[in-house]
Write a protein that holds these residues in place. Structure first.
Motif, PDB file in Angstrom:
ATOM      1  N   LEU A 113       5.599   4.956  -6.119  1.00  0.00           N
ATOM      2  CA  LEU A 113       6.838   4.212  -6.343  1.00  0.00           C
ATOM      3  C   LEU A 113       7.763   5.080  -7.173  1.00  0.00           C
ATOM      4  O   LEU A 113       7.401   5.522  -8.274  1.00  0.00           O
ATOM      5  CB  LEU A 113       6.543   2.900  -7.072  1.00  0.00           C
ATOM      6  N   ASN A 114       8.934   5.366  -6.649  1.00  0.00           N
ATOM      7  CA  ASN A 114       9.922   6.148  -7.386  1.00  0.00           C
ATOM      8  C   ASN A 114      10.721   5.227  -8.288  1.00  0.00           C
ATOM      9  O   ASN A 114      11.323   4.255  -7.823  1.00  0.00           O
ATOM     10  CB  ASN A 114      10.861   6.877  -6.421  1.00  0.00           C
ATOM     11  N   ASN A 163       7.866   8.900 -11.341  1.00  0.00           N
ATOM     12  CA  ASN A 163       7.054   8.434 -10.222  1.00  0.00           C
ATOM     13  C   ASN A 163       5.802   7.730 -10.728  1.00  0.00           C
ATOM     14  O   ASN A 163       5.151   8.195 -11.671  1.00  0.00           O
ATOM     15  CB  ASN A 163       6.641   9.615  -9.333  1.00  0.00           C
ATOM     16  N   LEU A 164       5.461   6.636 -10.063  1.00  0.00           N
ATOM     17  CA  LEU A 164       4.232   5.916 -10.364  1.00  0.00           C
ATOM     18  C   LEU A 164       3.333   5.988  -9.141  1.00  0.00           C
ATOM     19  O   LEU A 164       3.717   5.549  -8.050  1.00  0.00           O
ATOM     20  CB  LEU A 164       4.529   4.456 -10.724  1.00  0.00           C
ATOM     21  N   LEU A 165       2.135   6.553  -9.302  1.00  0.00           N
ATOM     22  CA  LEU A 165       1.158   6.658  -8.216  1.00  0.00           C
ATOM     23  C   LEU A 165       0.014   5.695  -8.502  1.00  0.00           C
ATOM     24  O   LEU A 165      -0.525   5.665  -9.617  1.00  0.00           O
ATOM     25  CB  LEU A 165       0.635   8.094  -8.102  1.00  0.00           C
ATOM     26  N   LEU A 166      -0.360   4.909  -7.494  1.00  0.00           N
ATOM     27  CA  LEU A 166      -1.472   3.977  -7.609  1.00  0.00           C
ATOM     28  C   LEU A 166      -2.450   4.232  -6.469  1.00  0.00           C
ATOM     29  O   LEU A 166      -2.041   4.486  -5.329  1.00  0.00           O
ATOM     30  CB  LEU A 166      -0.988   2.525  -7.546  1.00  0.00           C
ATOM     31  N   ALA A 167      -3.746   4.171  -6.767  1.00  0.00           N
ATOM     32  CA  ALA A 167      -4.758   4.367  -5.731  1.00  0.00           C
ATOM     33  C   ALA A 167      -5.999   3.566  -6.086  1.00  0.00           C
ATOM     34  O   ALA A 167      -6.344   3.410  -7.262  1.00  0.00           O
ATOM     35  CB  ALA A 167      -5.111   5.843  -5.586  1.00  0.00           C
ATOM     36  N   SER A 168      -6.661   3.050  -5.057  1.00  0.00           N
ATOM     37  CA  SER A 168      -7.923   2.330  -5.261  1.00  0.00           C
ATOM     38  C   SER A 168      -8.861   2.655  -4.108  1.00  0.00           C
ATOM     39  O   SER A 168      -8.438   2.841  -2.963  1.00  0.00           O
ATOM     40  CB  SER A 168      -7.695   0.816  -5.344  1.00  0.00           C
ATOM     41  N   SER A 176      -4.220   5.185 -11.779  1.00  0.00           N
ATOM     42  CA  SER A 176      -2.792   4.973 -11.991  1.00  0.00           C
ATOM     43  C   SER A 176      -2.245   6.210 -12.698  1.00  0.00           C
ATOM     44  O   SER A 176      -2.815   6.651 -13.705  1.00  0.00           O
ATOM     45  CB  SER A 176      -2.550   3.723 -12.844  1.00  0.00           C
ATOM     46  N   ARG A 177      -1.159   6.762 -12.151  1.00  0.00           N
ATOM     47  CA  ARG A 177      -0.607   8.000 -12.724  1.00  0.00           C
ATOM     48  C   ARG A 177       0.915   7.905 -12.748  1.00  0.00           C
ATOM     49  O   ARG A 177       1.553   7.692 -11.704  1.00  0.00           O
ATOM     50  CB  ARG A 177      -1.061   9.203 -11.905  1.00  0.00           C
TER      51      ARG A 177
END
Length: 682
Positions: free
Chosen positions: A189-190, A195-200, A223-224
């Motif tokens: 998400l910009n 920037n927000l990076l999410l992963a699962s 979460s980064r």
């Protein structure tokens, strides 16, 4: 004795820095957006040795993986296997080392160390299951210990995993044989600032075992957040990992031959483990400064049984290992450039620090995962600090000189359930590094490197004076163990067609002593020497086809004689060969094949027992259509009946003689396995 040397070395560099403030800065550390596609990156003039490299995200996605830990097999000559359940750290082999679970190969993720000091299962324990492969931006690896930023556990080499700041928005579902299930969701998400990076990642697996269901249940969350900050790049990363599994450990060959169990059977069906890892890490870098800090919370409960009824004919030999710790640490470094006449120079000075606050590291005798008694239980506070200085001098357009040094000091306080094994210990060590490279032409570069390294021993061994349970007297061991290595290499690069490297190397170690977590004791060993040849070649036939070949040959021997012991190093690996073929057609169709040959290993010091060799072929087929991607992985295509791992030692089954029987113990390679993935981009 060496402290003044490294202090003078650092002061000279700082003096050079003060002189360089008015000089025009070079920009080798400038923040850039670089697309790394496989090994197609030109390292000529930038690398310090022939055995280092960069692996990009595109190449990682090209290769089928049975287990997460196999991402290390992108490093030429590295072999990754497993002798237990999927949630446990893998077994690693490189440069003639049976690295066990990571003793002499250091790993970092987003600046965080992965190797665990004074761990319940083994020194340097390296569990990579918390990594989501699709989120890796690149892997920087160095074999050998020729750069000053590499410290503990780096005798055989170092790998540094970088994480993406942005990633495509995708959700992926994978189904496979033996109830394999995986769901991956990731996206970016910009925001106005960054920037927000999410992963699962959710994964389940029952495995091919006859007597148990592996029942793996893995959860990964990441979460980064990243943004430009004060003329630099800042990132804050939160990671969470939790896993539980049942394990089919290695079994004696005689039990299979006698029909007691199948190759995929188990003699103790109550083995397994639970593991978790939670971390927060932050980093900031610009053209001149790099800094990171982290806090990690890690826990492991592991139940194993390798000898069955050898030590306890009534209750069996099952044991539990526990490890519960919090790790704090970080690194900060400063680099600068100057011109000395016609010579350009780059200086890097840094400090690394780490604290392992181990609340409990224990070993217990168990039966069906129920504790019967305590073998050893400790609390350990282990601290280290390392100062390093790495200098690079451009002597001419063709010649580069690398000089480095570091000083490490380690301290520990051990509080044992047996007071005689409690105490404090500390030790310091200085390591010097050097390298010279010559660029012979636009396509060729040669290298010569020398370096000193070390690995730490388990802190419990540095204070122990009695063996648990037997009360036998023992001498405390050295905290830090020296290694000395050298390498002669050559590299060729053609951005259109061909990329290759070759290296002749050797490595001496003062001792291979390890803390044996399975027994709570130290396993004495001798000084050793390894040397070998490594070749890696990557060829692009055209814009659709590419092929790569990697070969590693190693000779490993003890250099000290011992009564009733031979010169061969148990578990050493003399040969690894791998080959890959990749086809890509206009980003629509893609297929790849990967062959890995794992040579025969010596299983005892006289080389009277040798493992069988093993060969495995894996394949992958992908089809991309608009927002959908379908992938088919076929692992162990030839359905090889080889073993993932083999050991030779004594064990005892019910009704066998009290002294047990020396035998091969194997963990079979998993049979042919089909997995199908569907990925939707949104």
């Amino acid at each position: 004795m060496h402290k003044p040397v490294i202090l003078i070395f650092s002061v000279c560099s700082l003096f050079s820095y003060s002189k360089s403030l008015q000089a025009d800065p070079l920009s080798s550390h400038a923040i850039e957006n670089i697309l790394i596609k496989g090994r197609q990156i030109d390292l000529l003039g930038h690398s310090s040795s022939a055995s280092e490299g960069i692996i990009g995200n595109a190449e990682i996605l090209d290769r089928p993986l049975l287990r997460t830990g196999e991402i290390l097999e992108f490093i030429p000559g590295m072999v990754v296997t497993q002798h237990s359940g999927s949630g446990k750290s893998n077994q690693y082999f490189l440069r003639g080392f049976n690295l066990d679970h990571g003793t002499d190969f250091s790993n970092f993720v987003d600046g965080m160390p992965v190797n665990m000091r004074s761990h319940g299962h083994g020194q340097g324990y390296t569990d990579l299951n918390f990594i989501i492969p699709e989120i890796i931006s690149q892997i920087d690896y160095q074999k050998g210990t020729y750069l000053a930023n590499s410290g503990d556990f780096s005798a055989a080499g170092t790998a540094r995993f970088g994480l993406q700041n942005t990633t495509p928005n995708e959700i992926s579902f994978t189904l496979g044989e033996n109830a394999y299930q995986r769901v991956l969701a990731k996206g970016s998400l910009n925001t106005a600032q960054g920037n927000l990076l999410l992963a699962s990642e959710l994964q389940g697996y029952d495995g091919p075992w006859q007597d148990i269901s592996e029942d793996t249940r893995k959860v990964n969350l990441l979460s980064r957040y990243s943004q430009r900050l004060e003329n630099g790049q800042f990132a804050l990363t939160v990671m969470a990992y939790d896993n539980s599994w049942n394990a089919a450990d290695q079994v004696p060959q005689r039990a299979i031959n006698d029909g007691l169990i199948d190759r995929f059977g188990s003699l103790d069906t109550t083995l397994g483990g639970e593991s978790s890892r939670y971390s927060v890490s932050g980093s900031w870098l610009n053209d001149n400064w790099q800094a990171n800090a982290y806090i990690i919370r890690s826990e492991l409960d592991l139940w194993s049984n390798f000898t069955y009824f050898l030590s306890d004919p009534l209750n069996g030999d099952q044991f539990e290992q526990t490890d519960s710790r919090t790790i704090y640490g970080g690194e900060i470094s400063r680099n600068w450039h100057q011109h000395v006449g016609s010579m350009a120079a780059e200086y890097v000075v840094g400090v690394q620090t780490r604290i392992d606050d181990i609340a409990e590291v224990g070993l217990y005798n168990t039966q069906a995962r129920q504790r019967r008694n305590t073998v050893r239980e400790d609390a350990v506070l282990q601290r280290s600090i390392g100062l390093f200085n790495q200098n690079t001098f451009t002597l001419t357009e063709q010649w580069l000189l690398h000089i480095g040094a570091r000083y490490d000091v380690m301290r520990a306080r051990v509080e044992s359930n047996e007071e005689v094994n409690s105490g404090k210990s500390s030790e310091g060590i200085v390591s010097f590094k050097g390298g010279l490279s010559y660029q012979m032409s636009h396509n060729w570069q040669s290298y010569f490197n020398v370096g000193q390294g070390f690995h730490s021993n388990d802190a419990r061994g540095t204070t122990a004076t009695r063996v648990p349970q037997t009360d036998e007297a023992v001498e405390p061991v050295d905290f830090l163990v020296r290694s000395n290595g050298a390498e002669l290499g050559i590299r060729y690069f053609d951005s259109v067609t061909f990329n290759a490297s070759a290296a002749l190397w050797y490595l001496d170690m003062d001792s291979e002593l390890l803390y044996v977590g399975d027994a709570g004791t130290n396993e004495p060993s001798r000084a050793s020497r390894r040397y070998g040849l490594e070749i890696a070649a990557y060829y692009w036939l055209n814009n659709r086809w590419s092929i790569d070949t990697e070969l590693a040959l190693t000779r490993s021997r003890f250099t000290e004689e011992a009564t009733d012991e031979g010169e061969y190093i148990d578990g050493s690996l003399p040969m690894v060969f791998s080959m890959g073929l990749i086809y890509k057609a206009d980003d629509v169709w893609q297929t790849s094949l990967r062959l890995r040959h794992f040579g025969k290993r010596t299983l005892d010091s006289f080389n009277e027992q040798r493992s069988a060799s093993s060969t495995v072929l894996n394949g992958n087929l992908k089809y991309n259509l608009s927002k959908w991607r379908v992938s088919i992985d076929l692992l162990n295509i030839l359905n090889s009946k080889a073993s993932d791992i083999e050991y030779f030692y004594a064990s005892r089954l019910n009704n066998e003689a009290a002294e047990g029987i020396e035998d091969r113990h194997i963990h079979p390679m998993e049979p042919r396995t089909l997995r199908i993935s569907a990925t939707y981009a949104f």
